[in-house]
Each structure stands twice: as C-alpha cells, then as structure tokens.
Write an enzyme that holds these catalytic residues in place. Structure first.
Site, PDB file in Angstrom:
ATOM      1  N   ASP A   1       2.739   4.560   1.595  1.00  0.00           N
ATOM      2  CA  ASP A   1       1.951   5.727   2.003  1.00  0.00           C
ATOM      3  C   ASP A   1       0.521   5.640   1.494  1.00  0.00           C
ATOM      4  O   ASP A   1       0.277   5.488   0.294  1.00  0.00           O
ATOM      5  CB  ASP A   1       2.587   7.017   1.470  1.00  0.00           C
ATOM      6  CG  ASP A   1       3.822   7.422   2.256  1.00  0.00           C
ATOM      7  OD1 ASP A   1       3.928   7.045   3.433  1.00  0.00           O
ATOM      8  OD2 ASP A   1       4.699   8.110   1.692  1.00  0.00           O
TER       9      ASP A   1
ATOM     10  N   ASP B   1       1.908  -1.018  -1.589  1.00  0.00           N
ATOM     11  CA  ASP B   1       2.379   0.360  -1.541  1.00  0.00           C
ATOM     12  C   ASP B   1       2.509   0.721  -0.056  1.00  0.00           C
ATOM     13  O   ASP B   1       1.957   0.030   0.809  1.00  0.00           O
ATOM     14  CB  ASP B   1       1.346   1.246  -2.261  1.00  0.00           C
ATOM     15  CG  ASP B   1       1.550   2.721  -1.992  1.00  0.00           C
ATOM     16  OD1 ASP B   1       2.668   3.214  -2.220  1.00  0.00           O
ATOM     17  OD2 ASP B   1       0.590   3.379  -1.544  1.00  0.00           O
TER      18      ASP B   1
END
Length: 251
Positions: A20, A18
């Site tokens: 953020d 991922d």
C-alpha cells in the site's frame, strides 16, 4: 559491476516492496503499468512483497501471486516462495491468550470513548503475526478512508492511541507501527518488516522500497536495517520511476 555496486551476473539479489502506497494506491488493485515494470525487473532479479496485511488481502490487490518470487504477509511472520509456504509463526503462541485478551479488552475500551467523524465495523483484526487496530473500523469505504486519513493528520488519533498503549503495556515488549490510512499494527518486538530478512541470508543484496519509512512508520525498521539498501517512495508512480533509474533493464 554497475553504478549500484554489484555484479548482476554473479551475485544474488532480492528486491522487496511494501504494497500500500508503494506498489498500489492503499487497498487498491495493482495497475497494469506497474505489473509490466515489475515483470521487467523480475527478468533480472527475484522480487517479493512484504506487507502487514494478511495473505487474502494481498491477493485481492496483486491478483496473480505467481508474479512474485516471494509473498511475505504479516511482516514475513508467514512466508511463501513460489507459492509454497516456507515459514509460519503466530502472535497467539508468542504472547498467550490471557495477555492477548487483556490487551484487546483495553484497546476496545479506549476506542469506545473516541469521538470520530464516523465509525464502521471491524475495529480489531486478529492476524497470525500481529493485531491490526483501526479506530474508525476496517469496513470504511475508500472515500471514508481518505477522509479519516486527513482527519488523523490533524488530530493525531492513531499517534495518541499508540502512545497510550505503549505506556500501558510497556512490559510486554510490543511494537506499534502506524501504516496505511486508518490503522496501526501491534506485534512482538522484532516482528516488524525486518523480520522477513531471515529468509534472505544467502542473498548478496537486499533492496527495499516503501512509503512509510519515517520513524513510527511500518517500513522504518527494514528501511534502516544494515542488510538492506532502501528507498523511500511517495506513491506507485514514484516507485516505477525509481525502479527504472536503479535497475535499468531492456524494454
């Protein structure tokens, strides 16, 4: 064979991240020490990013996209390998304009009634693979994003909004996924981050690192998928620590 149960020399592995809250502070640039850690990891395994953000936002944060083997924006509804597009679909094609307009009109009406500490601009962002809805508006400054995140933890603005939409549009087969600091994503069922796994059918091992792995978070579906060996992180520093523990490579 090492402690994680695979032979690095003979088996094909992809390590997905991922963005953020995992590789970067939300909406911030990736830091040099993280780049260095990923470069060492990439000397052993292929690496990729899977994010709900579109390609332009990914590039703003990661800089040189050539530092990754795979770039998978919008949950992998669009896919790039070594800079070349390998796949693309669209929510417009999937749902149709009439349904999309009904949904968007309702969401805008709901937000018009919300009283928040502030509102800025761009409340709905239409992307190729999903709709991103931000009650305070995506044009928030970083300080405002931080403020709304704290406010949302207390008042559950996004959670209540999602529950309303889920009930109102229960017949559309939509998934609602809360991620980042200010928004949530809406997409057809099956178009969560686990969607990207179809690109890795020929891989022996798929690893995933994310911060929103709890139920309702936008990393949850790929986190629990049987094809992945997944890890929850609490920020970029924790991600680096876990990478070094799980994939020891030469300095």
């Amino acid at each position: 064979m090492d402690k994680n149960g695979y032979n690095r020399m003979k088996q094909k592995t992809i390590v997905l991240f991922d963005l953020d809250g995992t590789l970067t502070v939300p909406r911030n640039m990736i830091k040099d020490d993280m780049k260095h850690t990923l470069k060492k990891l990439r000397s052993v395994h292929e690496i990729g990013i899977v994010s709900g953000s579109d390609l332009s936002k990914l590039k703003e944060q990661i800089g040189n996209e050539n530092n990754f083997d795979y770039i998978l924006p919008e949950n992998g509804i669009i896919g790039y390998k070594n800079g070349k597009q390998i796949f693309a679909n669209s929510i417009q094609k999937q749902l149709g304009d009439e349904t999309l307009q009904t949904f968007i009109n309702y969401a805008l009406g709901y937000m018009s009634k919300l009283i928040l500490p502030f509102k800025r601009g761009t409340f709905i962002e239409f992307r190729q693979g999903l709709i991103n809805i931000a009650p305070p508006g995506r044009n928030c400054s970083q300080a405002e994003r931080d403020e709304f995140e704290k406010y949302d933890k207390i008042h559950q603005v996004r959670t209540k909004f999602v529950e309303d939409l889920r009930q109102r549009f229960s017949d559309l087969g939509l998934v609602f996924s809360i991620g980042g600091q200010i928004s949530f994503d809406v997409f057809p069922k099956g178009w969560d981050k686990s969607f990207c796994l179809q690109h890795f059918d020929t891989y022996d091992h798929v690893y995933f690192f994310g911060d929103k792995t709890m139920e309702g978070g936008n990393d949850h579906e790929i986190f629990i998928h049987p094809r992945t060996k997944s890890f929850t992180v609490v920020g970029p520093e924790d991600t680096q620590k876990q990478i070094k523990e799980i994939f020891p490579v030469s300095p």
